[in-house]
Design a protein around this motif. Structure first.
Motif, PDB file in Angstrom:
ATOM      1  N   ILE A 295       0.841  -1.201   0.000  1.00  0.00           N
ATOM      2  CA  ILE A 295       0.000   0.000   0.000  1.00  0.00           C
ATOM      3  C   ILE A 295       0.877   1.253   0.000  1.00  0.00           C
ATOM      4  O   ILE A 295       0.595   2.229  -0.703  1.00  0.00           O
ATOM      5  N   VAL A 296       1.944   1.226   0.796  1.00  0.00           N
ATOM      6  CA  VAL A 296       2.872   2.355   0.825  1.00  0.00           C
ATOM      7  C   VAL A 296       3.473   2.576  -0.564  1.00  0.00           C
ATOM      8  O   VAL A 296       3.571   3.714  -1.040  1.00  0.00           O
ATOM      9  N   ASP A 297       3.861   1.484  -1.213  1.00  0.00           N
ATOM     10  CA  ASP A 297       4.400   1.593  -2.572  1.00  0.00           C
ATOM     11  C   ASP A 297       3.387   2.213  -3.526  1.00  0.00           C
ATOM     12  O   ASP A 297       3.729   3.050  -4.366  1.00  0.00           O
ATOM     13  N   ARG A 298       2.131   1.797  -3.412  1.00  0.00           N
ATOM     14  CA  ARG A 298       1.087   2.316  -4.307  1.00  0.00           C
ATOM     15  C   ARG A 298       0.862   3.812  -4.059  1.00  0.00           C
ATOM     16  O   ARG A 298       0.674   4.579  -5.000  1.00  0.00           O
ATOM     17  N   LEU A 299       0.868   4.222  -2.800  1.00  0.00           N
ATOM     18  CA  LEU A 299       0.690   5.649  -2.504  1.00  0.00           C
ATOM     19  C   LEU A 299       1.866   6.456  -3.054  1.00  0.00           C
ATOM     20  O   LEU A 299       1.678   7.516  -3.657  1.00  0.00           O
ATOM     21  N   GLY A 300       3.076   5.949  -2.844  1.00  0.00           N
ATOM     22  CA  GLY A 300       4.250   6.634  -3.375  1.00  0.00           C
ATOM     23  C   GLY A 300       4.257   6.667  -4.888  1.00  0.00           C
ATOM     24  O   GLY A 300       4.612   7.672  -5.501  1.00  0.00           O
ATOM     25  N   SER A 301       3.836   5.550  -5.508  1.00  0.00           N
ATOM     26  CA  SER A 301       3.790   5.486  -6.966  1.00  0.00           C
ATOM     27  C   SER A 301       2.716   6.418  -7.524  1.00  0.00           C
ATOM     28  O   SER A 301       2.917   7.064  -8.568  1.00  0.00           O
TER      29      SER A 301
END
Length: 463
Positions: A295-301
């Protein structure tokens, strides 16, 4: 500027991003180019925005969004911490050691060669450029729009007002070189028989071409780590990123006003996010098990997509035209470095699946991690080359070098310490060559066509 101004700016950006996605899904020539929807949208925003046709109701503040979003993106990197496993490092040490040395060498050469070229050659054609000009190439190519915005903002705080626009232009050129150049090299490698997992360029899946994932191929974006009854999981993860972003800005202002020291805000936010990662604690007794890194990766992406949009849409074309010659020469030097790293040093320092691993490094050395991942998925859709696995293990080795370059680089280059900065990264590059020879991670004489793929693990099925 009001909150409604921000709302309109992001509404216009979102409309163009959706149009970019529609264009990617419908038009074959765009699919063949693999241009991200956010980059397409950025070009539309540049054409329709205040810096050209001035049709869309963008505010005059759209140039400031990239710097703010960058803080958020780096906070996402910090919250996810470091993925480092000594157990995996001992296994297949030669493959990962050679790959780590290769990746660090890429950084060393990109941080030194363009700066040397800028100071010794480009300055002869454009005497007005300063010693920091060459770093914009590394910031745009290796770091992407996020780093270009961060480094450009640091340069602006030091008095170089046009740095961000030039950095964003370099980042845009890098992504285009990464995508189009990467596809050209993939076609070349498949014809030569250097690829192991995809033998024909036409085998690329429709999901990758159109950007629309079919139902049977979809994967979960993340897991609910907290109950929505208490707090929505997305709100929980969003808060984890906004906290270090905001506190990083406040702390940096405090440091500046109290001690007169200037640090990049994204660096402070990254360190605060990393501190939160440590304080949350991993393991059964820690709280970090309630953080979903996907989820953190998706928000950053997601933030990166808007960052790419605003980075391109806010480019001031008169500045680009003014610096067209030196900027063009600089980007040519950057392309030369990454091409040499791909087709000369790549096979020399990677034995198994040399092209798959080298094209991935080429991809993120000309844009962002996502470009490298896209090129890798074209020729190794199931990660059989273990490139991503090895990147997760050796990736932390790059982080201190990158933070030093982006944080200390602008100050050193503009304060007369440019040769010291260059010397540090040249020494790192030479050290990588020496290490490769000492540990016999140098495969220069082995024919390219005879290289094997990375062997499968015993419990891994052939797909």
């Amino acid at each position: 500027m009001t909150v409604y101004t921000i709302l309109v700016d992001f509404a216009c950006a979102s409309i163009l991003i959706l149009i970019g996605m529609l264009l990617r899904a419908k038009f074959k020539f765009i699919q063949r180019s693999f241009i991200p929807a956010s980059l397409l949208a950025g070009f539309l925003g540049l054409a329709l925005g205040p810096n050209f046709l001035n049709i869309l109701p963008f505010s005059e503040d759209i140039g400031s969004y990239a710097g703010i979003i960058t803080i958020f993106v780096f906070a996402a990197v910090g919250i996810n911490g470091f993925s480092f496993s000594p157990g995996n490092m001992k296994k297949d040490i030669n493959r990962m050691g050679a790959y780590a040395t290769y990746k660090i060498l890429c950084i060393g050469l990109q941080m030194s060669i363009p700066i040397i070229f800028s100071i010794l050659v480009i300055s002869k054609f454009a005497p007005e450029i300063n010693n920091g000009f060459g770093l914009l190439l590394a910031a745009g190519f290796y770091g992407g729009h996020g780093t270009a915005a961060a480094v450009g903002t640091t340069f602006e705080n030091l008095g170089w007002e046009t740095a961000t626009d030039l950095g964003m232009t370099a980042a845009t050129g890098g992504i285009l070189a990464g995508i189009f150049g990467g596809l050209i090299f993939i076609k070349w490698a498949t014809r030569k028989g250097y690829t192991h997992y995809v033998k024909n360029f036409s085998e690329i899946s429709e999901d990758l071409k159109t950007g629309l994932v079919q139902p049977q191929n979809r994967t979960a974006m993340g897991n609910d780590t907290v109950s929505p009854i208490a707090l929505d999981p997305l709100a929980f993860h969003l808060a984890l990123l906004i906290v270090p972003s905001g506190l990083g800005y406040l702390l940096n202002n405090y440091i500046a006003t109290t001690w007169g020291l200037e640090f990049p805000t994204f660096t402070i936010a990254f360190l605060l996010a990393l501190l939160i990662y440590i304080l949350l604690g991993k393991g059964e007794k820690g709280v970090y098990k309630y953080v979903d890194s996907k989820i953190v990766d998706r928000l950053g992406s997601a933030a990166t997509d808007f960052l790419v949009f605003y980075g391109v849409a806010s480019i001031k074309l008169p500045i680009v035209v003014e610096y067209a010659l030196p900027l063009g020469l600089l980007m040519l030097s950057g392309v030369a470095v990454v091409v040499v790293m791909l087709i000369v040093i790549g096979p020399a320092m990677n034995y198994e699946s040399w092209f798959e691993r080298s094209i991935f490094v080429y991809g993120y050395s000309t844009g962002v991690f996502a470009i490298g991942l896209t090129l890798l998925r074209v020729i190794d859709p199931n990660n059989k080359s273990k490139t991503l696995t090895d990147t997760a293990v050796v990736g932390p080795l790059n982080t201190p070098l990158e933070l030093f370059a982006w944080s200390a680089g602008p100050v050193m280059l503009l304060s007369g310490q440019h040769w010291t900065f260059v010397g540090i990264f040249l020494a790192i590059s030479i050290g990588c060559f020496v290490i490769a020879r000492i540990f016999k991670w140098w495969y220069w004489k082995i024919p390219l066509g005879g290289r094997p793929p990375v062997p499968l693990d015993r419990n891994e099925d052939v797909i």
